[in-house]
Design a protein around this motif. Structure first.
Motif, PDB file in Angstrom:
ATOM      1  N   ALA A  79      -1.610  11.655 -39.253  1.00  0.00           N
ATOM      2  CA  ALA A  79      -2.543  11.410 -40.357  1.00  0.00           C
ATOM      3  C   ALA A  79      -2.829  12.672 -41.160  1.00  0.00           C
ATOM      4  N   THR A  80      -2.928  13.821 -40.475  1.00  0.00           N
ATOM      5  CA  THR A  80      -3.315  15.058 -41.155  1.00  0.00           C
ATOM      6  C   THR A  80      -2.229  16.118 -41.187  1.00  0.00           C
ATOM      7  N   GLY A  81      -1.239  16.016 -40.315  1.00  0.00           N
ATOM      8  CA  GLY A  81      -0.213  17.050 -40.223  1.00  0.00           C
ATOM      9  C   GLY A  81      -0.628  18.241 -39.398  1.00  0.00           C
ATOM     10  N   ALA A  82      -1.817  18.216 -38.794  1.00  0.00           N
ATOM     11  CA  ALA A  82      -2.299  19.346 -38.000  1.00  0.00           C
ATOM     12  C   ALA A  82      -1.527  19.452 -36.694  1.00  0.00           C
ATOM     13  N   LEU A  83      -1.282  20.678 -36.254  1.00  0.00           N
ATOM     14  CA  LEU A  83      -0.632  20.925 -34.974  1.00  0.00           C
ATOM     15  C   LEU A  83      -1.722  20.913 -33.906  1.00  0.00           C
ATOM     16  N   LEU A  84      -1.709  19.904 -33.051  1.00  0.00           N
ATOM     17  CA  LEU A  84      -2.788  19.689 -32.093  1.00  0.00           C
ATOM     18  C   LEU A  84      -2.663  20.604 -30.878  1.00  0.00           C
ATOM     19  N   HIS A  85      -1.499  20.595 -30.250  1.00  0.00           N
ATOM     20  CA  HIS A  85      -1.262  21.422 -29.065  1.00  0.00           C
ATOM     21  C   HIS A  85       0.230  21.703 -28.979  1.00  0.00           C
ATOM     22  N   TYR A  86       0.586  22.720 -28.204  1.00  0.00           N
ATOM     23  CA  TYR A  86       2.003  23.039 -28.033  1.00  0.00           C
ATOM     24  C   TYR A  86       2.233  23.635 -26.655  1.00  0.00           C
ATOM     25  N   ALA A  87       3.484  23.540 -26.210  1.00  0.00           N
ATOM     26  CA  ALA A  87       3.922  24.153 -24.958  1.00  0.00           C
ATOM     27  C   ALA A  87       5.237  24.862 -25.234  1.00  0.00           C
ATOM     28  N   HIS A  88       5.461  25.974 -24.530  1.00  0.00           N
ATOM     29  CA  HIS A  88       6.677  26.740 -24.782  1.00  0.00           C
ATOM     30  C   HIS A  88       7.243  27.260 -23.477  1.00  0.00           C
ATOM     31  N   SER A  89       8.530  27.521 -23.502  1.00  0.00           N
ATOM     32  CA  SER A  89       9.227  28.072 -22.343  1.00  0.00           C
ATOM     33  C   SER A  89      10.586  28.557 -22.820  1.00  0.00           C
ATOM     34  N   SER A  90      11.423  28.947 -21.865  1.00  0.00           N
ATOM     35  CA  SER A  90      12.784  29.334 -22.222  1.00  0.00           C
ATOM     36  C   SER A  90      13.593  28.078 -22.551  1.00  0.00           C
ATOM     37  N   ARG A  91      14.749  28.294 -23.134  1.00  0.00           N
ATOM     38  CA  ARG A  91      15.570  27.158 -23.540  1.00  0.00           C
ATOM     39  C   ARG A  91      16.162  26.422 -22.343  1.00  0.00           C
ATOM     40  N   LYS A  92      16.018  26.963 -21.138  1.00  0.00           N
ATOM     41  CA  LYS A  92      16.511  26.276 -19.945  1.00  0.00           C
ATOM     42  C   LYS A  92      15.650  25.070 -19.581  1.00  0.00           C
ATOM     43  N   VAL A  93      14.408  25.038 -20.064  1.00  0.00           N
ATOM     44  CA  VAL A  93      13.480  23.948 -19.767  1.00  0.00           C
ATOM     45  C   VAL A  93      13.655  22.858 -20.816  1.00  0.00           C
ATOM     46  N   HIS A  94      13.833  21.620 -20.360  1.00  0.00           N
ATOM     47  CA  HIS A  94      14.065  20.505 -21.274  1.00  0.00           C
ATOM     48  C   HIS A  94      12.800  20.198 -22.067  1.00  0.00           C
ATOM     49  N   GLU A  95      12.991  19.687 -23.289  1.00  0.00           N
ATOM     50  CA  GLU A  95      11.852  19.326 -24.136  1.00  0.00           C
ATOM     51  C   GLU A  95      10.973  18.271 -23.474  1.00  0.00           C
ATOM     52  N   ARG A  96      11.579  17.370 -22.721  1.00  0.00           N
ATOM     53  CA  ARG A  96      10.802  16.324 -22.072  1.00  0.00           C
ATOM     54  C   ARG A  96       9.858  16.917 -21.019  1.00  0.00           C
ATOM     55  N   THR A  97      10.314  17.965 -20.331  1.00  0.00           N
ATOM     56  CA  THR A  97       9.468  18.630 -19.341  1.00  0.00           C
ATOM     57  C   THR A  97       8.285  19.308 -20.010  1.00  0.00           C
ATOM     58  N   LEU A  98       8.521  19.948 -21.152  1.00  0.00           N
ATOM     59  CA  LEU A  98       7.426  20.572 -21.885  1.00  0.00           C
ATOM     60  C   LEU A  98       6.458  19.524 -22.415  1.00  0.00           C
ATOM     61  N   PHE A  99       6.974  18.386 -22.821  1.00  0.00           N
ATOM     62  CA  PHE A  99       6.113  17.313 -23.315  1.00  0.00           C
ATOM     63  C   PHE A  99       5.147  16.837 -22.229  1.00  0.00           C
ATOM     64  N   ARG A 100       5.622  16.788 -20.993  1.00  0.00           N
ATOM     65  CA  ARG A 100       4.751  16.347 -19.896  1.00  0.00           C
ATOM     66  C   ARG A 100       3.580  17.302 -19.676  1.00  0.00           C
ATOM     67  N   ARG A 101       3.755  18.557 -20.019  1.00  0.00           N
ATOM     68  CA  ARG A 101       2.650  19.509 -19.909  1.00  0.00           C
ATOM     69  C   ARG A 101       1.554  19.226 -20.935  1.00  0.00           C
ATOM     70  N   LEU A 102       1.878  18.444 -21.960  1.00  0.00           N
ATOM     71  CA  LEU A 102       0.930  18.169 -23.039  1.00  0.00           C
ATOM     72  C   LEU A 102       0.243  16.819 -22.896  1.00  0.00           C
ATOM     73  N   TRP A 103       0.550  16.068 -21.855  1.00  0.00           N
ATOM     74  CA  TRP A 103      -0.016  14.725 -21.730  1.00  0.00           C
ATOM     75  C   TRP A 103      -1.538  14.738 -21.675  1.00  0.00           C
ATOM     76  N   ASP A 104      -2.120  15.768 -21.073  1.00  0.00           N
ATOM     77  CA  ASP A 104      -3.582  15.820 -20.972  1.00  0.00           C
ATOM     78  C   ASP A 104      -4.244  15.981 -22.334  1.00  0.00           C
TER      79      ASP A 104
END
Length: 341
Positions: free
Chosen positions: A67-92
């Motif tokens: 709705a607003t384009g605001a970046l709510l939260h983010y997670a980061h790691s090395s490229r060895k970590v899959h995007e899906r794994t980083l997404f799970r860190r953001l579920w909360d």
């Protein structure tokens, strides 16, 4: 940062819902940084690059408000970590009742189930590997099918055997297939997988338009990486890299908040206002606002909002945006060994 996000979420633009639901769009991207020993230890370069010839790479997954384009939260790691794994860190950070919108890289049996247990529904493009293990339950309409996903026997990567054992043997999902007949679009046939099973409350045609809006997250990343220069980070230690990343996110959300205020002031849609134009206008007005007397600030700020609202984007429906470069790079050879050699 928390007060800024509260202001954005309480703005009238943030109250716009999709069929009564708030939509959070998720996607990932990659960042580069200086080739230092400290950065290489935390964010190793690609194995395809020779030692001394590549750059450390960071993988970032972010949640954006559609709705607003605001970046709510983010997670980061090395490229060895899959995007899906980083997404799970953001579920909360995804609230119950939200709808998660994503591409097929995040579509999986386990993620759909665990998100559903949190009261979060999913709308994602069907992953190509989900062609098997699908049982048709009922035809709901043209291209609209209620199916059951069957749990596979081997445990997927990223999950423990205990987590996989908790999942049910089947999961009810809705498949919605539609065809794109617009010349130049990369994907011609798309199948959406969603846990929103009520075809009367959520008609199939609504998902085609919603998934098309998923492309907005690509533009959000373009704004923060290209317009704000986050594509290549500049700090030489991981600690400073993390601070630099956080400052880019804060700056991005401040600009988004300014765009929302300008849109409200001019009674326009935020999507009509140029992000890059807003950045340029803020840079021009910043010295005036910094030197203005307290009684002049509000007048100058409203004048700046008017200037931002004038820089509108043209209406270009169905415009083809190929991922190609017009300007040719200079004909320099690539570095295939460390420069000091």
């Amino acid at each position: 940062r928390d007060s800024l996000m509260t202001r954005i979420q309480q703005s009238p633009m943030a109250q716009r819902l999709w069929y009564g639901r708030r939509v959070t769009v998720v996607d990932g991207t990659g960042l580069s940084m200086p080739d230092t020993v400290a950065n290489q230890q935390h964010y190793p370069q690609s194995k395809a690059s020779k030692p001394g010839c590549g750059f450390p790479e960071m993988r970032v997954v972010a949640l954006f408000s559609l709705a607003t384009g605001a970046l709510l939260h983010y997670a980061h790691s090395s490229r060895k970590v899959h995007e899906r794994t980083l997404f799970r860190r953001l579920w909360d950070h995804v609230e119950s009742g939200d709808v998660v919108l994503a591409d097929r890289g995040f579509c999986s049996f386990a993620d759909y189930y665990f998100l559903l247990q949190r009261g979060i529904d999913s709308v994602m493009r069907l992953h190509a590997r989900r062609s098997a293990g699908v049982r048709t339950v009922k035809r709901l309409g043209p291209g609209d099918t209620l199916v059951q996903w069957v749990k596979t026997k081997p445990t997927p990567k990223g999950l423990t055997k205990q987590q996989w054992a908790v999942l049910p043997d089947v999961l009810d999902v809705r498949h919605i297939a539609f065809t794109i007949e617009i010349p130049g679009f990369r994907s011609q046939s798309i199948t959406i997988a969603t846990t929103l099973l009520d075809h009367r409350r959520y008609p199939a045609r609504a998902f085609a338009e919603l998934y098309r809006r998923r492309w907005m997250v690509e533009l959000y990343f373009r704004d923060i990486k290209t317009s704000l220069g986050m594509d290549v980070l500049r700090c030489k230690t991981p600690t400073m890299i993390h601070k630099e990343l956080a400052m880019h996110v804060i700056a991005y959300n401040l600009i988004r908040a300014t765009m929302l205020q300008a849109a409200r002031w001019a009674e326009q849609e935020p999507e009509q206002i140029s992000f890059k134009g807003t950045v340029q206008t803020i840079r021009q007005w910043a010295p005036l606002l910094a030197l203005a007397a307290p009684h002049q600030t509000e007048t100058l700020r409203n004048t700046m909002f008017t200037s931002i609202a004038r820089d509108t984007l043209p209406s270009r429906p169905n415009r083809c945006e190929p991922r190609a470069r017009k300007r040719r790079p200079k004909n320099y050879q690539l570095l295939n060994k460390p420069r000091r050699q």
